[in-house]
Motif scaffolding. Structure first.
Motif, PDB file in Angstrom:
ATOM      1  N   PHE A 147      22.844  57.264  51.315  1.00 19.05           N
ATOM      2  CA  PHE A 147      23.813  57.774  50.352  1.00 19.05           C
ATOM      3  C   PHE A 147      24.529  59.020  50.884  1.00 19.05           C
ATOM      4  CE2 PHE A 147      20.301  55.763  47.979  1.00 19.05           C
ATOM      5  CZ  PHE A 147      21.023  54.680  47.489  1.00 19.05           C
ATOM      6  N   PRO A 148      25.708  59.317  50.317  1.00 16.94           N
ATOM      7  CA  PRO A 148      26.441  60.503  50.750  1.00 16.94           C
ATOM      8  C   PRO A 148      25.608  61.771  50.578  1.00 16.94           C
ATOM      9  CG  PRO A 148      27.809  59.115  49.341  1.00 16.94           C
ATOM     10  CD  PRO A 148      26.420  58.559  49.281  1.00 16.94           C
ATOM     11  N   SER A 149      25.906  62.756  51.386  1.00 16.88           N
ATOM     12  CA  SER A 149      25.114  63.990  51.377  1.00 16.88           C
ATOM     13  C   SER A 149      25.187  64.724  50.041  1.00 16.88           C
ATOM     14  CB  SER A 149      25.585  64.922  52.493  1.00 16.88           C
ATOM     15  OG  SER A 149      26.971  65.209  52.351  1.00 16.88           O
ATOM     16  N   GLN A 150      26.222  64.440  49.232  1.00 15.57           N
ATOM     17  CA  GLN A 150      26.342  65.137  47.955  1.00 15.57           C
ATOM     18  C   GLN A 150      25.405  64.578  46.878  1.00 15.57           C
ATOM     19  OE1 GLN A 150      28.830  63.465  49.453  1.00 15.57           O
ATOM     20  NE2 GLN A 150      30.148  62.374  47.999  1.00 15.57           N
ATOM     21  N   VAL A 151      24.745  63.443  47.127  1.00 14.12           N
ATOM     22  CA  VAL A 151      23.766  62.907  46.170  1.00 14.12           C
ATOM     23  C   VAL A 151      22.452  63.678  46.363  1.00 14.12           C
ATOM     24  CG1 VAL A 151      22.475  60.879  45.404  1.00 14.12           C
ATOM     25  CG2 VAL A 151      24.837  60.626  46.180  1.00 14.12           C
ATOM     26  N   ILE A 152      22.108  64.491  45.375  1.00 13.19           N
ATOM     27  CA  ILE A 152      20.916  65.325  45.476  1.00 13.19           C
ATOM     28  C   ILE A 152      19.718  64.607  44.867  1.00 13.19           C
ATOM     29  CG2 ILE A 152      22.253  67.459  45.454  1.00 13.19           C
ATOM     30  CD1 ILE A 152      21.356  67.798  42.503  1.00 13.19           C
ATOM     31  N   GLY A 153      18.535  65.156  45.040  1.00 13.81           N
ATOM     32  CA  GLY A 153      17.365  64.503  44.485  1.00 13.81           C
ATOM     33  C   GLY A 153      16.133  65.376  44.505  1.00 13.81           C
ATOM     34  N   LEU A 154      15.053  64.805  44.017  1.00 16.30           N
ATOM     35  CA  LEU A 154      13.749  65.464  43.958  1.00 16.30           C
ATOM     36  C   LEU A 154      12.806  64.756  44.909  1.00 16.30           C
ATOM     37  CD1 LEU A 154      11.659  67.393  42.599  1.00 16.30           C
ATOM     38  CD2 LEU A 154      11.303  65.597  40.891  1.00 16.30           C
ATOM     39  N   GLU A 155      12.283  65.468  45.876  1.00 23.08           N
ATOM     40  CA  GLU A 155      11.387  64.870  46.865  1.00 23.08           C
ATOM     41  C   GLU A 155       9.944  64.968  46.403  1.00 23.08           C
ATOM     42  OE1 GLU A 155      10.332  65.131  51.659  1.00 23.08           O
ATOM     43  OE2 GLU A 155      11.759  66.535  50.757  1.00 23.08           O
ATOM     44  N   ASP A 156       9.276  63.812  46.309  1.00 23.26           N
ATOM     45  CA  ASP A 156       7.840  63.763  46.018  1.00 23.26           C
ATOM     46  C   ASP A 156       7.289  62.444  46.553  1.00 23.26           C
ATOM     47  OD1 ASP A 156       5.259  64.006  45.169  1.00 23.26           O
ATOM     48  OD2 ASP A 156       5.702  64.050  43.023  1.00 23.26           O
ATOM     49  N   ASP A 157       7.166  62.365  47.868  1.00 23.23           N
ATOM     50  CA  ASP A 157       6.680  61.129  48.492  1.00 23.23           C
ATOM     51  C   ASP A 157       5.277  60.768  48.038  1.00 23.23           C
ATOM     52  OD1 ASP A 157       9.075  61.072  49.835  1.00 23.23           O
ATOM     53  OD2 ASP A 157       8.259  61.727  51.761  1.00 23.23           O
ATOM     54  N   SER A 158       4.498  61.750  47.627  1.00 21.92           N
ATOM     55  CA  SER A 158       3.106  61.492  47.228  1.00 21.92           C
ATOM     56  C   SER A 158       3.020  60.647  45.971  1.00 21.92           C
ATOM     57  CB  SER A 158       2.367  62.816  47.001  1.00 21.92           C
ATOM     58  OG  SER A 158       2.916  63.527  45.894  1.00 21.92           O
ATOM     59  N   ALA A 159       4.100  60.632  45.161  1.00 18.20           N
ATOM     60  CA  ALA A 159       4.084  59.867  43.909  1.00 18.20           C
ATOM     61  C   ALA A 159       4.353  58.385  44.125  1.00 18.20           C
ATOM     62  CB  ALA A 159       5.130  60.429  42.944  1.00 18.20           C
ATOM     63  N   ILE A 160       4.933  58.029  45.273  1.00 16.54           N
ATOM     64  CA  ILE A 160       5.433  56.675  45.493  1.00 16.54           C
ATOM     65  C   ILE A 160       4.306  55.745  45.931  1.00 16.54           C
ATOM     66  CG2 ILE A 160       7.111  55.283  46.735  1.00 16.54           C
ATOM     67  CD1 ILE A 160       8.352  57.418  44.895  1.00 16.54           C
ATOM     68  N   LYS A 161       4.063  54.711  45.129  1.00 12.22           N
ATOM     69  CA  LYS A 161       3.026  53.724  45.460  1.00 12.22           C
ATOM     70  C   LYS A 161       3.598  52.533  46.235  1.00 12.22           C
ATOM     71  CE  LYS A 161      -0.211  55.925  43.144  1.00 12.22           C
ATOM     72  NZ  LYS A 161       0.541  57.119  42.764  1.00 12.22           N
ATOM     73  N   GLY A 162       4.909  52.301  46.108  1.00 17.40           N
ATOM     74  CA  GLY A 162       5.543  51.218  46.847  1.00 17.40           C
ATOM     75  C   GLY A 162       5.358  49.837  46.243  1.00 17.40           C
ATOM     76  N   ILE A 163       4.783  49.759  45.052  1.00 19.82           N
ATOM     77  CA  ILE A 163       4.588  48.480  44.360  1.00 19.82           C
ATOM     78  C   ILE A 163       5.532  48.448  43.164  1.00 19.82           C
ATOM     79  CG2 ILE A 163       2.955  46.963  43.181  1.00 19.82           C
ATOM     80  CD1 ILE A 163       0.706  48.455  44.661  1.00 19.82           C
ATOM     81  N   ASP A 164       6.372  47.419  43.079  1.00 19.42           N
ATOM     82  CA  ASP A 164       7.345  47.335  41.997  1.00 19.42           C
ATOM     83  C   ASP A 164       6.674  47.252  40.634  1.00 19.42           C
ATOM     84  OD1 ASP A 164       9.684  47.375  43.572  1.00 19.42           O
ATOM     85  OD2 ASP A 164       9.477  45.247  44.020  1.00 19.42           O
ATOM     86  N   SER A 165       7.427  47.607  39.612  1.00 14.62           N
ATOM     87  CA  SER A 165       6.920  47.444  38.246  1.00 14.62           C
ATOM     88  C   SER A 165       6.823  45.959  37.905  1.00 14.62           C
ATOM     89  CB  SER A 165       7.843  48.145  37.248  1.00 14.62           C
ATOM     90  OG  SER A 165       9.101  47.513  37.210  1.00 14.62           O
ATOM     91  N   THR A 166       5.876  45.631  37.064  1.00 12.47           N
ATOM     92  CA  THR A 166       5.796  44.281  36.493  1.00 12.47           C
ATOM     93  C   THR A 166       6.908  44.133  35.468  1.00 12.47           C
ATOM     94  OG1 THR A 166       3.410  44.129  36.818  1.00 12.47           O
ATOM     95  CG2 THR A 166       4.358  42.720  35.112  1.00 12.47           C
ATOM     96  N   ILE A 167       7.649  43.039  35.537  1.00 14.50           N
ATOM     97  CA  ILE A 167       8.702  42.775  34.550  1.00 14.50           C
ATOM     98  C   ILE A 167       8.179  41.755  33.552  1.00 14.50           C
ATOM     99  CG2 ILE A 167      11.035  41.929  34.162  1.00 14.50           C
ATOM    100  CD1 ILE A 167      11.783  42.854  36.933  1.00 14.50           C
ATOM    101  N   LEU A 168       8.108  42.161  32.307  1.00 10.07           N
ATOM    102  CA  LEU A 168       7.578  41.326  31.220  1.00 10.07           C
ATOM    103  C   LEU A 168       8.696  41.007  30.243  1.00 10.07           C
ATOM    104  CD1 LEU A 168       5.127  40.060  29.740  1.00 10.07           C
ATOM    105  CD2 LEU A 168       4.811  42.276  28.607  1.00 10.07           C
ATOM    106  N   ASP A 169       9.043  39.720  30.148  1.00 13.10           N
ATOM    107  CA  ASP A 169      10.114  39.278  29.253  1.00 13.10           C
ATOM    108  C   ASP A 169       9.523  38.958  27.882  1.00 13.10           C
ATOM    109  OD1 ASP A 169      12.283  38.183  27.963  1.00 13.10           O
ATOM    110  OD2 ASP A 169      12.775  36.752  29.553  1.00 13.10           O
ATOM    111  N   LEU A 170       9.929  39.742  26.886  1.00 13.00           N
ATOM    112  CA  LEU A 170       9.472  39.528  25.508  1.00 13.00           C
ATOM    113  C   LEU A 170      10.640  39.111  24.603  1.00 13.00           C
ATOM    114  CD1 LEU A 170       7.083  42.594  25.020  1.00 13.00           C
ATOM    115  CD2 LEU A 170       6.478  40.249  25.649  1.00 13.00           C
ATOM    116  N   SER A 171      11.699  38.587  25.205  1.00 11.32           N
ATOM    117  CA  SER A 171      12.889  38.230  24.422  1.00 11.32           C
ATOM    118  C   SER A 171      12.791  36.848  23.794  1.00 11.32           C
ATOM    119  CB  SER A 171      14.137  38.300  25.313  1.00 11.32           C
ATOM    120  OG  SER A 171      14.085  37.311  26.335  1.00 11.32           O
TER     121      SER A 171
END
Length: 197
Positions: A147-171
């Motif tokens: 992303f462009p350098s102007q997109v800022i963010g919060l760095e916390d690599d320790s929080a990242i598990k790398g496993i996607d969320s489960t998507i549950l369809d209740l519709s």
């Protein structure tokens, strides 16, 4: 006093924030230009709907309709956490969020700072912080290259598990897992006995 990330969100800019799954590219959900900016940054097809990142069960109820009676029990068991819940959207969900579909997905990330930004500025969109079709980066410095350098963010690599969320369809009358993440069907049924798959 607002920090630079909250200020950017309030100015309808995109920011990179950690969740318990992967980093997300977050922006104000109810501002069309902010959402379109995220689509452009990710090079994401417009027909791919966005989720609403919210901070409470009340927020989910505010944007949905025809929710199941066990929704509160499900929320208390798994949220905030790596679960995306799909429900029928009501008229408060703009078409630029769910691509005009009748449903919308809800996420309540558990990272405390990200959740605080959602409470302060939400609802937010927060798709994975990568270019569409590419693997999600797990390190902040890797993601910033997308992303462009102007997109800022919060760095916390320790929080990242790398496993996607489960998507549950209740519709629909029967629940369905559309994407398997760290929360399994067995986990859900053990906590919510009246759910029917």
């Amino acid at each position: 006093m607002m920090d630079k990330i909250e200020k950017a969100l309030r100015e309808n800019q995109a920011v990179i924030l950690p969740t318990e799954t992967v980093y997300g590219l977050f922006a104000q959900a109810l501002h069309q230009k902010a959402v379109e900016n995220v689509y452009d940054l990710k090079r994401r097809p417009k027909e791919k709907a966005m989720n609403l990142n919210v901070a409470s069960l009340e927020d989910i109820l505010h944007f949905s309709k025809e929710y199941p009676p066990f929704l509160r029990k499900l929320y208390q068991a798994f949220l905030p956490g790596p679960l995306t819940i799909i429900l029928k959207a009501n008229e408060k969900v703009p078409a630029w969020i769910n691509s005009g579909m009748s449903t919308v997905g809800f996420r309540v990330p558990s990272h405390p700072k990200t959740l605080a930004y959602i409470k302060a500025c939400g609802p937010l969109i927060g798709p994975s912080a990568n270019l569409s079709g590419q693997k999600s980066g797990l390190k902040f410095h890797e993601i910033c290259k997308f992303f462009p350098s102007q997109v800022i963010g919060l760095e916390d690599d320790s929080a990242i598990k790398g496993i996607d969320s489960t998507i549950l369809d209740l519709s629909k009358p029967r629940a369905k897992i559309l994407r398997q993440g760290s929360i399994t069907q067995t986990d859900i049924q053990n906590c919510v006995s009246d759910i029917i798959f």
